[in-house]
Write an enzyme that holds these catalytic residues in place. Structure first.
Site, mmCIF file in Angstrom:
data_model
loop_
_atom_site.group_PDB
_atom_site.id
_atom_site.type_symbol
_atom_site.label_atom_id
_atom_site.label_comp_id
_atom_site.label_asym_id
_atom_site.label_seq_id
_atom_site.Cartn_x
_atom_site.Cartn_y
_atom_site.Cartn_z
ATOM 1 N N SER A 1 0.833 -1.221 0.000
ATOM 2 C CA SER A 1 0.000 0.000 0.000
ATOM 3 C C SER A 1 0.863 1.263 0.000
ATOM 4 C CB SER A 1 -0.981 0.012 1.178
ATOM 5 O OG SER A 1 -0.346 -0.326 2.382
ATOM 6 N N HIS B 1 -2.027 -8.952 1.652
ATOM 7 C CA HIS B 1 -1.720 -7.703 2.387
ATOM 8 C C HIS B 1 -2.881 -7.441 3.355
ATOM 9 C CE1 HIS B 1 0.141 -3.962 3.269
ATOM 10 N NE2 HIS B 1 -0.220 -3.241 2.220
ATOM 11 N N HIS C 1 5.562 -13.027 7.377
ATOM 12 C CA HIS C 1 5.791 -11.633 7.002
ATOM 13 C C HIS C 1 7.006 -11.559 6.096
ATOM 14 C CE1 HIS C 1 6.266 -7.276 7.303
ATOM 15 N NE2 HIS C 1 4.991 -7.276 7.678
ATOM 16 N N ARG D 1 2.687 -5.407 16.938
ATOM 17 C CA ARG D 1 1.310 -4.920 16.805
ATOM 18 C C ARG D 1 0.337 -6.024 17.206
ATOM 19 N NH1 ARG D 1 1.626 -3.150 10.608
ATOM 20 N NH2 ARG D 1 2.523 -5.247 10.551
ATOM 21 N N ASP E 1 -2.445 -8.888 11.515
ATOM 22 C CA ASP E 1 -3.814 -9.275 11.172
ATOM 23 C C ASP E 1 -4.347 -10.455 11.977
ATOM 24 O OD1 ASP E 1 -4.121 -7.289 9.266
ATOM 25 O OD2 ASP E 1 -3.120 -8.485 7.735
HETATM 26 N N1 NMX Z 1 0.945 -20.046 5.557
HETATM 27 C C1 NMX Z 1 1.409 -20.934 4.629
HETATM 28 N N2 NMX Z 1 2.470 -20.729 3.858
HETATM 29 C C2 NMX Z 1 3.144 -19.585 4.041
HETATM 30 C C3 NMX Z 1 2.762 -18.626 5.004
HETATM 31 C C4 NMX Z 1 1.607 -18.882 5.758
HETATM 32 N N3 NMX Z 1 1.126 -18.023 6.653
HETATM 33 N N4 NMX Z 1 3.619 -17.581 4.944
HETATM 34 C C5 NMX Z 1 4.509 -17.878 3.973
HETATM 35 N N5 NMX Z 1 4.214 -19.085 3.428
HETATM 36 C C6 NMX Z 1 4.868 -19.730 2.300
HETATM 37 C C7 NMX Z 1 4.782 -18.813 1.078
HETATM 38 O O1 NMX Z 1 3.502 -18.913 0.448
HETATM 39 C C8 NMX Z 1 5.921 -19.316 0.231
HETATM 40 O O2 NMX Z 1 5.503 -20.513 -0.396
HETATM 41 P P1 NMX Z 1 5.955 -20.867 -1.916
HETATM 42 O O3 NMX Z 1 7.431 -21.019 -1.851
HETATM 43 O O4 NMX Z 1 5.216 -22.117 -2.193
HETATM 44 O O5 NMX Z 1 5.519 -19.713 -2.753
HETATM 45 C C9 NMX Z 1 6.960 -19.674 1.295
HETATM 46 O O6 NMX Z 1 6.248 -19.871 2.527
HETATM 47 C C10 NMX Z 1 8.014 -18.609 1.487
HETATM 48 O O7 NMX Z 1 7.363 -17.372 1.726
HETATM 49 P P2 NMX Z 1 8.038 -16.239 2.650
HETATM 50 O O8 NMX Z 1 9.273 -15.767 1.957
HETATM 51 O O9 NMX Z 1 8.169 -16.716 4.033
HETATM 52 O O10 NMX Z 1 6.887 -15.149 2.650
HETATM 53 P P3 NMX Z 1 6.707 -13.930 1.637
HETATM 54 O O11 NMX Z 1 7.601 -12.847 2.093
HETATM 55 O O12 NMX Z 1 6.779 -14.354 0.221
HETATM 56 O O13 NMX Z 1 5.197 -13.513 1.913
HETATM 57 C C11 NMX Z 1 3.340 -13.040 3.288
HETATM 58 C C12 NMX Z 1 4.835 -12.825 3.092
HETATM 59 C C13 NMX Z 1 2.873 -12.168 4.440
HETATM 60 C C14 NMX Z 1 2.603 -12.629 2.018
HETATM 61 C C15 NMX Z 1 3.114 -14.558 3.611
HETATM 62 O O14 NMX Z 1 3.735 -14.877 4.833
HETATM 63 C C16 NMX Z 1 1.639 -14.920 3.648
HETATM 64 O O15 NMX Z 1 1.045 -15.212 2.603
HETATM 65 N N6 NMX Z 1 1.004 -14.882 4.892
HETATM 66 C C17 NMX Z 1 -0.399 -15.140 5.018
HETATM 67 C C18 NMX Z 1 -1.180 -13.910 4.573
HETATM 68 C C19 NMX Z 1 -1.016 -12.759 5.570
HETATM 69 O O16 NMX Z 1 -1.132 -12.932 6.759
HETATM 70 N N7 NMX Z 1 -0.770 -11.543 5.039
HETATM 71 C C20 NMX Z 1 -0.746 -10.349 5.883
HETATM 72 C C21 NMX Z 1 0.587 -9.628 5.906
HETATM 73 C C22 NMX Z 1 0.541 -8.472 6.839
HETATM 74 N N8 NMX Z 1 -0.271 -7.355 6.321
HETATM 75 O O17 NMX Z 1 -1.033 -6.839 7.068
HETATM 76 O O18 NMX Z 1 -0.138 -6.959 5.177
HETATM 77 C C1 MLT Z 2 1.958 -3.758 6.679
HETATM 78 O O1 MLT Z 2 1.576 -3.302 7.766
HETATM 79 O O2 MLT Z 2 2.014 -3.056 5.655
HETATM 80 C C2 MLT Z 2 2.223 -5.225 6.584
HETATM 81 O O3 MLT Z 2 2.726 -5.740 7.764
HETATM 82 C C3 MLT Z 2 2.964 -5.650 5.353
HETATM 83 C C4 MLT Z 2 4.387 -5.241 5.203
HETATM 84 O O4 MLT Z 2 4.970 -4.487 5.974
HETATM 85 O O5 MLT Z 2 5.000 -5.736 4.219
#
Ligand code: NMX
Ligand code: MLT
Length: 388
Positions: A191, A221, A268, A277, A323
């Site tokens: 964002s 996100h 994350h 948080r 979240d």
């Molecule tokens: N559950 C299952 N698999 C996960 C999760 C999770 N919570 N988090 C990461 N992975 C997987 C990810 O999908 C990836 O798989 P692949 O290699 O098959 O593509 C692998 O682990 C490596 O990912 P990371 O490097 O650890 O995570 P990345 O930095 O790419 O993504 C998020 C970060 C936040 C997008 C990821 O952890 C996620 O999808 N979390 C669940 C959604 C979430 O809670 N998002 C909110 C973030 C905070 N916000 O407010 O924005």
């Molecule tokens: C945020 O608050 O924007 C989320 O934790 C995602 C991020 O920092 O990448």
């Protein structure tokens, strides 16, 4: 671009082992502050005194009135549009009010860009609670819009205009905390980075904020907060409304992973610790609703899911992010329409991304324009590198 150091952002910093620090204040030191105080801090690097806070609150109140054409657009939208679509559209519709665009057309000098961006930011931030509350009331047929109460602060007014009953005042307190915790997370998140990119073309803050919040609407996100509560409610439903045993929950988490889904609220891109948080929300819940089964589920998930994610070995960060807990608290106070939750995140995130845009214009930062390469180039480049 993962981890590539390519942005300048002074409003806040997020390091893997500390989490959010706003202008040298770790976020846990800001949980008793109002969003107005944090907005001042984001902008100036200092916390305001009482008089300064009051003056900002007065300024915001003077800018609260939303023009009627905005409500006409809201009423013309399909009543089952996603709340984020409604919210982001209303922000864009308000672009008509932009001082930046008017002044730019008149030949404003570059040194003055930040002032017009500040002016526009105050204008939109003042109106966001009214817009967001109106979206809630229309989308979920809660009755007519509620006008702002001039005696209330920014977040208190938002809580009031949603129309949620709040006999103890704790829902308004939750709103204040919510608005502080989501306000900023340096500038690389989707964002903030999107807002920054659009604003770097000198599109005004209405265009830029609406664009940034469209990025917030993605499930990886900001939308993760609605997904997260849905996951918690699904698991409760599966176990007949009772908090499951640790073993049952472990299996439920594995079933989610084995079906190819992520566990929302966990992981994350930057953090490698429990998000401070999340801790702040968990502490609030401990104080106001320790017996609530949904809150208890959040605490149980926190005990179980990091172990499951570690065992799976994919996620680099197995810990909860912001979240993972917020939805259970909103649900507790009767805000049960969880596809609305990202709108709350959006109202708060505006404080950070607007502050960042004001700073970027003050620093005269240039247009964002990374260089791309072709897949052909990439193939040649990778084959020319010595193997590890
Ligand atoms: N559950 C299952 N698999 C996960 C999760 C999770 N919570 N988090 C990461 N992975 C997987 C990810 O999908 C990836 O798989 P692949 O290699 O098959 O593509 C692998 O682990 C490596 O990912 P990371 O490097 O650890 O995570 P990345 O930095 O790419 O993504 C998020 C970060 C936040 C997008 C990821 O952890 C996620 O999808 N979390 C669940 C959604 C979430 O809670 N998002 C909110 C973030 C905070 N916000 O407010 O924005
Ligand atoms: C945020 O608050 O924007 C989320 O934790 C995602 C991020 O920092 O990448």
């Amino acid at each position: 671009m993962r981890g590539v150091k390519s942005l300048v952002c002074d409003t806040s910093l997020v390091e893997p082992d500390t989490g959010l620090v706003i202008r040298n204040y770790p976020v846990k030191k800001l949980t008793e502050k109002s969003p107005e105080e944090v907005f001042w801090l984001l902008l100036t690097g200092e916390l305001p005194d009482e008089e300064e806070t009051k003056s900002l609150q007065q300024d915001i109140k003077k800018r609260q009135k939303v023009p009627d054409y905005v409500w006409k657009v809201l009423n013309a939208m399909p009543s089952n549009s996603h709340p984020m679509t409604m919210f982001n559209t209303l922000i864009l519709v308000l672009e008509r009010e932009s001082q930046f665009r008017k002044n730019y057309t008149k030949g404003m000098r570059k040194e003055q860009y930040w002032e017009s961006t500040l002016e526009d930011s105050l204008g939109i931030i003042a109106k966001l609670p009214s817009l967001a509350a109106a979206v809630y009331r229309r989308r979920y047929k809660k009755g007519p819009r509620i006008k702002p109460n001039p005696k209330l602060d920014w977040a208190g007014n938002y809580a009031y205009m949603l129309g949620i009953k709040d006999p103890t005042g704790e829902f308004a307190n939750l709103m204040r905390l919510y608005m502080v915790l989501h306000s900023d997370h340096e500038s690389g998140n989707v964002s903030a980075f999107t807002t920054h990119t659009v604003n770097s073309a000198l599109s005004d803050i209405y265009y830029s904020l609406s664009a940034g919040l469209n990025g917030l609407a993605g499930p990886l996100h900001g939308l993760a907060n609605q997904e997260c509560l849905a996951w918690i409610l699904d698991s409760l439903k599966k176990f007949g409304g009772k908090v499951p045993s640790a073993e049952e929950l472990r299996k439920f988490a594995w079933d989610t992973l084995n079906s190819g889904k992520v566990i929302p609220g966990y992981g994350h891109a930057v953090l490698r610790i429990t998000d401070p948080r999340f801790d702040a929300f968990l502490n609030f819940g401990k104080r106001v609703c320790p017996e609530d089964p949904i809150y208890q589920m959040v605490a149980l998930v926190f005990d179980i899911v990091p172990g499951v994610l570690r065992e799976q070995g994919k996620a680099k960060d197995p810990w909860p992010n912001v979240d993972a807990a917020s939805g259970s608290l909103l649900y507790h106070f009767g805000l049960k329409e969880f596809d609305y939750y990202t709108v709350l995140f959006g109202v708060s995130r505006a404080l950070g991304v607007c502050s960042q845009a004001i700073m970027s214009r003050a620093l005269g930062l240039p247009i964002v324009r990374p260089k791309s390469v072709t897949t052909e180039w990439l193939k040649k480049f990778s084959t020319s590198q010595p193997s590890a």
